[in-house]
Design an enzyme around this catalytic site. Structure first.
Site: not given
Length: 340
Positions: A214, A266
């Protein structure tokens, strides 16, 4: 050039001045293109992220994400049922508490009557096991400072104190009916700590969808409106540096070793190289999150007449499949599933 290079079947693919190898033959009709397509989207691979807000009687549009709303409990149940009818594989819930319920340690995230836990029970009662019900496992929506963890006396995110909060939150979410939890805070050791807490509480069947890579991204902006973020500062000390890809593979090996059932990259489009690396090396399924900024860019450009919205949606989602994603979180999940 060798003699064979100019003959049919030769490396040059040219005979008598014309190509002997004609890849366009497989592009002649829509039926032909469908038949030879190397990658296909399927509704079951799509996951719908949704926001549910405490204390509202009507859905509240998210201005930076046209078509996305903060749901009431009732409209959330309808959205979940609609996703099931369209064949969507999963639904990921994010809770938006009242500002008055936020505090330094994110108490609303572990309160059984907190909005996310109540919404999980609502959705589980509405659709049961017909869709994989997921919940965001993080403190950022419930803290008054907006960070993903507990702060120490110097105002830094305290990794290990945050793990204790995640463990408690995980058990509360599991008891509320989540099939799968999404540890998204990027704390070191979060997957293993949460896994041990779930197992000790008898929730061995609740799986973990780890936010493994992330990145600290500029594309989260619209999401922060959607969850009413109170963030002060940035998240650069715990989310990954956009310049690094080898680091993501280290996170992958750690998360899998700690018990992650699925791993995630992500954002999506800016990190297709990382997604491909994960797909090639992971021993568990790989997901990707097409985040708010990616969604907002397409919607805004389409509203200005700058691109074909439907084609852009399908092209971006297909790029994730081509890079190796097994599942895709996208705000277009229900729309695309119905189209498929």
């Amino acid at each position: 050039m060798s003699a064979a290079a100019g003959l049919p079947g030769g490396t040059g693919g040219v005979a008598g001045g014309f190509p002997a190898v004609r890849p366009r033959r497989l592009r002649t009709t829509p039926a032909m293109r469908r038949m030879v397509a190397e990658h296909r989207l399927h509704p079951a691979e799509l996951i719908l992220p949704v926001f549910v807000r405490d204390g509202i009687s009507e859905p509240v549009p998210v201005s930076s994400m046209p078509g996305v709303v903060q749901h009431t409990r009732e409209t959330l149940k309808k959205a979940a049922a609609e996703a099931v009818r369209a064949g969507v594989g999963g639904i990921m819930l994010f809770g938006v508490p009242k500002d008055s319920d936020k505090d330094a340690v994110g108490t609303a995230g572990t309160d059984p009557q907190g909005i996310l836990q109540v919404a999980l029970r609502d959705v589980r009662a509405e659709v049961g096991d017909d869709i994989v019900i997921m919940s965001d496992l993080c403190l950022d929506e419930t803290t008054d400072h907006g960070h993903c963890g507990v702060l120490d006396a110097q105002g830094r995110v305290d990794n290990d104190a945050t793990l204790e909060r995640y463990a408690e939150m995980a058990c509360v979410q599991a008891e509320a009916g989540a099939h799968m939890l999404g540890p998204s805070g990027m704390m070191d050791g979060q997957v293993g700590h949460v896994r041990r807490a779930l197992d000790a509480a008898g929730h061995q069947d609740v799986s973990l969808f780890a936010y493994t890579a992330k990145y600290a991204s500029a594309f989260y902006g619209p999401f922060r409106e959607a969850v009413g973020s109170s963030l002060k500062g940035d998240r650069n000390t715990y989310q990954q540096n956009a310049a690094n890809s080898r680091e993501a593979l280290r996170e992958l090996s750690l998360d899998v070793a700690e018990g992650a059932d699925v791993v995630m990259v992500k954002p999506g489009l800016p990190y297709l190289d990382v997604l491909r690396d994960f797909a090639e090396q992971s021993t568990v399924p790989v997901g990707v999150y097409q985040i708010s900024g990616e969604y907002a860019m397409v919607e805004a450009a389409a509203q200005n007449g700058w691109l074909d919205r439907d084609r852009a949606i399908m092209e971006t989602l297909t790029s994730f499949k081509r890079a190796g994603a097994n599942m895709i979180l996208t705000y277009w999940a229900t729309e695309v599933a119905a189209r498929l």
